[in-house]
Write an enzyme that holds these catalytic residues in place. Sequence first.
Site, PDB file in Angstrom:
ATOM      1  N   SER A 180       0.841  -1.183   0.000  1.00  0.00           N
ATOM      2  CA  SER A 180       0.000   0.000   0.000  1.00  0.00           C
ATOM      3  C   SER A 180       0.891   1.253   0.000  1.00  0.00           C
ATOM      4  O   SER A 180       1.673   1.451  -0.921  1.00  0.00           O
ATOM      5  CB  SER A 180      -0.973  -0.025   1.182  1.00  0.00           C
ATOM      6  N   ASP A 239      -9.061  -4.937  -5.784  1.00  0.00           N
ATOM      7  CA  ASP A 239      -8.619  -3.866  -4.884  1.00  0.00           C
ATOM      8  C   ASP A 239      -9.455  -2.607  -5.108  1.00  0.00           C
ATOM      9  O   ASP A 239      -9.441  -2.021  -6.189  1.00  0.00           O
ATOM     10  CB  ASP A 239      -7.139  -3.569  -5.128  1.00  0.00           C
ATOM     11  N   HIS A 262      -7.742  -5.204  -1.301  1.00  0.00           N
ATOM     12  CA  HIS A 262      -6.455  -4.546  -1.077  1.00  0.00           C
ATOM     13  C   HIS A 262      -5.467  -5.426  -0.321  1.00  0.00           C
ATOM     14  O   HIS A 262      -4.270  -5.397  -0.592  1.00  0.00           O
ATOM     15  CB  HIS A 262      -6.683  -3.243  -0.317  1.00  0.00           C
TER      16      HIS A 262
END
Length: 707
Positions: free
Chosen positions: A578, A653, A685
């Site tokens: 991320s 995601d 995600h």
Amino acid sequence: MRRIIIILFLFVQAFAFAQTKQMSLEDAVYGRYTYLSPKSMSGLQWIDDEHFSFVEDKNIVTESAKTGDQKAVVTLDELNEITGSTFRRVPSHRWISEAKLLFLSSKKHWLIDLNKKEAEYVIELPEKAKNANFSESRQFVAFTQGDDLFITLTDGITKQITNDGGNGIVNGQTVHRNEFGISGGIFNSPKGNFVAFYRKDESMVKDYPLVDFMAREAEYNPVKYPMAGMASHHVTLGIYNIETGKTTFLKTGEPLDHFLTNVAWSPDEKNIYMAELNREQNHMQLNCYNVASGEKVKTLFEESSDTYVEPLYPIQFSKVNPTEFYYLSRHDGWFHVYKYNTDGELVQQITKGEWEVTNMLGFDAKEETLFIEATIDDPLQNNIYKVDVKTGKTERLSTETGVHRGNLSPEATYLIDRWSANEVPGKVDLFSSKGGFERIIFEAENPLEEYQLGENKLVTLKTKDEKYDLHGRLILPVDFDPAKKYPVVVYVYGGPHSQLVTKGWHNQARWWQYYMAAQGYIAFTLDNRGTLNRGRAFETAIHRKLGELETEDQMQGIEYLLSLPYVDTDRIGVHGWSYGGFMTLNLKLKHPDIFKVAVAGGPVVDWSMYEIMYGERYMDMPQENPEGYNNADMSNYVISLDGKLMLIHGVQDETVVMQHSMKFLRECVKQNKQVDFFAYPAHPHNVRGKDRVHLMEKVSQYFFENL
């Protein structure tokens, strides 16, 4: 003497023999949250000012803080008999009174009379009900079904509050992508006469294409994803009157794409208080609205910043004086507690200093003493303090180094302290708010006791300008030999609201880092500027230039590693997910001479393709900050790619959409740069469940084969 030496020798040998188990990948990934997670006290909560309860051996047990006497008040078998259920464990519950417990499952709410061992009532929700919110005062449940809001009463009658859900209209759910401390979209009033709820109109936001490839024919499942600089959804707050069945919407006015957060009811239910933030996120008003008319009554105060304002906590009304309230704000650069009156006048700043209040636990009955969690002694710790409201004098209650979380009894006579430290997997202590430590309630066993782990130590470095301390964690390989050279894997996140290095258990290391240490790697992590609990200046330094100072700080960590004689300077790798994936690309592409191997998971590549609420807070709009967006676009650095790089992305995601990785891969193809890529079908995600072992095996193997 000889006998003592022999006994000591045998003890050391036994201890060494016991710690011979090596951390496997399954241990590191699956075990971290199951069998290698320390046991804790389940369901721990206060009943009244002297008694608390917890779940033990499938029983709900009460204990007297004063005497320590314990009593099982209901067993799982009894609960199943009363409710007609087949629970395998005690469900979520909370005390309504000394003899009445509310039990909550996903579709039913029972109020149980413990004396009679019977249910006073059960509220049953529809099969598709979500976001259930129980009102203790009026004893109803507000919930959503689809995009509309409903309530069900104890008599079983269900009323539909909204009828306009669908086609871009969403009622009673979280808004603004859960930023600004938002965790729900339903706000029951204190006396149960009203239900406040968010209404979100996202019809103006373009459908973002997500595809389910697992169907017989791939299915199109679009989501609303407002990207930076583009159209944002519009939110209003509705007030439903239980008696009249009428709904009034607060007249929050224009511009319609501002942010409404930190919703709080006045004790008399006549007013709603709410933080309103402009889309630029640099100006906040705390506003008061009349519940009956929806009209704005007044603006109590405002906060502005050259960077951003981020209201996170609703106001808390005084129980002693209903015309005063407490507010947690970074108004002076650090999170502190302020007292205001309902005219918007500052009565007092209660806490001060270059440290953060991380939580307000509550007050004593007269509100002369405030109990808080804070970082007064150390930003790597979280300790519990009591504060003299009049003078601001603080006194630390938690006694041991570590990360502490407090739970104050209703009248503030006692305090429960749940904490861990580097070598303490978990402890629960009882304190008297006046007399200090009383006793240990619970102490977890060490689930890693049999494992041979690499040495874990904290390091403190300086930013390049020597203005700030940077805190890192170094884990050495198992059977470390300082005469050898070892490769390093840096694990990075580095984004706002994060802190990966603390003085909690094992200094908050991930077990995967111990796994890598067992494979002969040094594991290193550093918290850079922009991360949590260091004050506004430290956090907002990254504004409009994401990736620049964070990378500079991470390279201070690399300089430290390069200075160590046992580091193989030609074998340094980096991994993050991320924001950490974004940072992994920053490090790999801007310093290809240092980082031989990198694995970037779910990476932000181009912030103009990230969502509005988070992205514009830290970068402003793309049209306002073209240089910052260009400098933070990782596809612009593909030309520098050298060595081994893998990107990993979840196909579903909705946080960092797959478009980021696709853009990066396309640029690699254009420039004839070789890069590895792996996608996880059906995963959002984060890759969770048993597939996470597959993920971390892939990440680990990439380092084993290339570093």
